[in-house]
Enzyme design. Structure first.
Site, mmCIF file in Angstrom:
data_model
loop_
_atom_site.group_PDB
_atom_site.id
_atom_site.type_symbol
_atom_site.label_atom_id
_atom_site.label_comp_id
_atom_site.label_asym_id
_atom_site.label_seq_id
_atom_site.Cartn_x
_atom_site.Cartn_y
_atom_site.Cartn_z
ATOM 1 N N GLU A 1 0.755 -1.132 0.060
ATOM 2 C CA GLU A 1 0.196 -0.067 -0.018
ATOM 3 C C GLU A 1 0.850 1.127 0.033
ATOM 4 O O GLU A 1 0.801 2.022 0.795
ATOM 5 C CB GLU A 1 -0.996 0.069 1.148
ATOM 6 C CG GLU A 1 -1.911 -1.117 0.883
ATOM 7 C CD GLU A 1 -3.279 -1.045 1.972
ATOM 8 O OE1 GLU A 1 -3.278 -0.227 2.829
ATOM 9 O OE2 GLU A 1 -4.230 -1.902 1.648
ATOM 10 N N GLU B 1 -5.066 -8.753 -0.795
ATOM 11 C CA GLU B 1 -5.765 -8.499 0.338
ATOM 12 C C GLU B 1 -7.061 -8.488 -0.019
ATOM 13 O O GLU B 1 -7.456 -7.580 -0.755
ATOM 14 C CB GLU B 1 -5.279 -7.448 0.889
ATOM 15 C CG GLU B 1 -3.933 -7.466 1.968
ATOM 16 C CD GLU B 1 -3.580 -6.359 2.609
ATOM 17 O OE1 GLU B 1 -4.551 -5.488 3.265
ATOM 18 O OE2 GLU B 1 -2.429 -5.881 2.935
HETATM 19 O O1 AHR Z 1 -5.374 -6.282 6.486
HETATM 20 C C1 AHR Z 1 -5.263 -5.312 7.150
HETATM 21 C C2 AHR Z 1 -4.704 -3.972 6.804
HETATM 22 O O2 AHR Z 1 -5.334 -3.615 5.591
HETATM 23 C C3 AHR Z 1 -3.388 -4.060 6.007
HETATM 24 O O3 AHR Z 1 -2.441 -4.113 7.167
HETATM 25 C C4 AHR Z 1 -3.355 -2.983 5.169
HETATM 26 O O4 AHR Z 1 -2.233 -3.380 3.880
HETATM 27 C C5 AHR Z 1 -4.323 -2.826 4.575
HETATM 28 O O5 AHR Z 1 -4.878 -1.374 4.701
#
Ligand code: AHR
Length: 514
Positions: A176, A307
């Site tokens: 991110e 994710e």
């Molecule tokens: O999964 C939780 C968080 O969500 C992670 O650390 C981040 O990459 C995303 O914003």
């Protein structure tokens, strides 16, 4: 009057292989995912294998976890790997500023993670630190993990008790970068990703898939900048890309944003909006793929959703920084819909990682510190769908199905996907997944199975009286798969799906009928 749906599966129209890596996982140093979830330490009274919690490992082995991403997430960009090697009592501590400001003692580090991957039978996906680390530090970590023979990092690894290098197929270049990973612009990060990627070497026969951190949701500026940085339109000699995949992240919720709505106490409208959000990942994958197709029609670069999952408010009384949430049939429906969509995009989408495996967000298992464990409804979807891993996608179409009303729009209430494995010349097997997102009554589904003879080997359904039902420590099997009646007659597969349910049908395939 029961509601009905009609669909077609072409048992002889095959697509690409559905990579097993679409069933990947994610474990961050966040809340009780690592500490208390995967790792209890060798001195724990709980059954453990070298400090890894035995019940968690056993439950996850049944899912055939293909890969595990670690150590973050946002944590990855403040993690310095040298703090997590060597004698545990001598490891320095740090503050986990992203997740609850708790003190991290680094007792779970590189060797413990690789032992976990080995215990699970999963490939390692290590996410390096771009935000607050150096190119040298990342390059050394790759060497430490994967270099055979004599080298400074291979020697250090041996001093810490590991002779052989490990195999690490997946390497993340930060996380991110648009936010917690450094608040960079797409263009600036694209240059950083090239610089870091250049110094993450393939040692010996370990070949890295380097993964550039990409967009939130549908922000295609990231995909565009990253693709432009590694491809050359009109070049006759294609440059070897410095990174081989680009990721994006996608979280589902009921429209109000992440972290705001209860995991278990929601209205039917909020349920429908969650289904709408889950379905919209199809459009998001399409827009990223379109950008990638323009630069890379041969699909050399993979798209990865490293994710995904639901993000609700934390369970009452728990640390807000630990993201511990319950998991209902609504979460199972989101998983069923997402996995169907992932199968449909298997040409470009090479990996996906649910966030997160244990005790965080849309978890597979929830644990207590006194040794109890429950499997969530989402776990059961992954278990029932495991047969799609590395199977060949089949063509499916829905001809008619009821809809689910959402803010004046009609969402499809049925989703189907299917894959097959060839046996000998005349036999094979197929797996059909069905997600019924509707809330009102049973759905009678008739599926025309074209091209091959087929008979039902086994059918199962995951359903519960209420879409808000959960498995908790008092009732760990409230939501669990049970057998489902299914039949094939004159080439038509018939099943009746309860409301808000997920089902799988395993078919035995025979001779071609055409
Ligand atoms: O999964 C939780 C968080 O969500 C992670 O650390 C981040 O990459 C995303 O914003």
């Amino acid at each position: 009057m029961p509601r009905t749906a009609r669909a077609v599966i072409d048992l002889d129209v095959t697509g690409p292989v559905i990579s097993r890596h679409l069933y990947g996982h994610f474990a961050e140093h966040l809340g009780r995912c690592i500490y208390g979830g995967f790792w209890v330490g060798e001195d724990s009274p709980l059954p453990n294998v070298g400090g890894l919690r035995a019940d968690v490992v056993e439950a996850l082995r049944a899912l055939s976890v293909p890969n595990l991403r670690w150590p973050g997430g946002c944590f990855a960009d403040e993690y310095h790997w040298r703090d997590g090697i060597g004698p545990r009592e001598e490891r320095p501590t740090m503050v986990n500023t992203n997740w609850g400001n708790v003190v991290e003692d680094n007792s779970f580090g590189t060797h413990e993670f690789m032992a976990l991957c080995e215990a699970l039978g999963a490939d390692a996906y290590v996410n390096g630190n771009v935000g607050s680390g150096t190119v040298q530090e990342m390059s050394d970590w790759v060497e430490y993990l994967t270099r055979d023979g004599d080298s400074p990092m291979a020697r250090l690894r041996r001093e810490n008790g590991r002779d052989e290098p490990w195999r690490v197929p997946f390497w993340g270049l930060g996380n991110e970068a648009w936010g917690c990973g450094g608040n960079m612009s797409p263009e600036h990060y694209a240059e950083e990703a090239k610089r870091y990627g250049t110094f993450c070497k393939n040692h010996g026969d370990n070949v890295l898939t380097r993964i550039a951190s990409g967009a939130p949701d549908d922000d295609i500026r990231w995909t565009e900048a990253l693709m432009a940085a590694i491809t050359c339109r009109g070049c006759t000699l294609k440059p070897e890309p410095v990174f081989q995949a680009i990721s994006f992240h996608y979280y589902s919720h009921s429209g109000e944003g992440i972290n705001t709505v209860s995991a278990t106490d929601f209205t039917d409208e909020q349920y429908a909006r969650t289904v709408a959000k889950a379905l919209d990942i199809d459009r998001v994958i399409r827009v990223h793929s379109a950008v990638m197709d323009a630069h890379d029609p041969e699909r050399r670069i993979g798209l990865i959703c490293d994710e995904w999952g639901t993000w609700w408010s934390v369970e009452p009384g728990t640390n807000p920084g630990f993201l511990y949430q319950q998991n209902t049939m609504r979460d199972a429906i989101v998983a069923g819909l997402h996995l169907d969509i992932f199968h449909r995009h298997a040409e470009r989408l090479r990996m996906a990682n649910i966030a997160q495996t244990v005790n965080v967000l849309q978890a597979m298992v929830l644990t207590t510190d006194d040794g109890r464990l429950v499997l969530t409804p989402t776990y059961h979807v992954f278990a029932m769908n495991a047969g799609h891993q590395d199977a060949t996608r089949l063509a499916t179409s829905i001809l008619a199905a009821p809809t689910l009303a959402c803010d004046g729009e009609d969402l499809p209430a049925l989703s189907v996907s299917a894959s097959m494995r060839e046996g000998s010349a005349r036999d094979g097997s197929a797996l059909v997944s069905l997600t019924h997102a509707g809330l009102d009554g049973d759905l009678e589904v008739a599926i025309d199975l074209r091209g091959r003879e087929a008979m039902v080997r086994r059918a199962r359904v995951l359903a519960s009286d209420s879409v808000r039902d959960v498995n908790d420590f008092d009732a760990p099997e409230r939501v669990a798969p049970r057998d489902l009646e299914a039949s094939v007659d004159a080439g038509v597969l018939r099943v009746t799906l309860p409301p808000h349910s997920f089902a799988t049908v395993e078919l035995e395939l025979g001779a071609t009928t055409f």
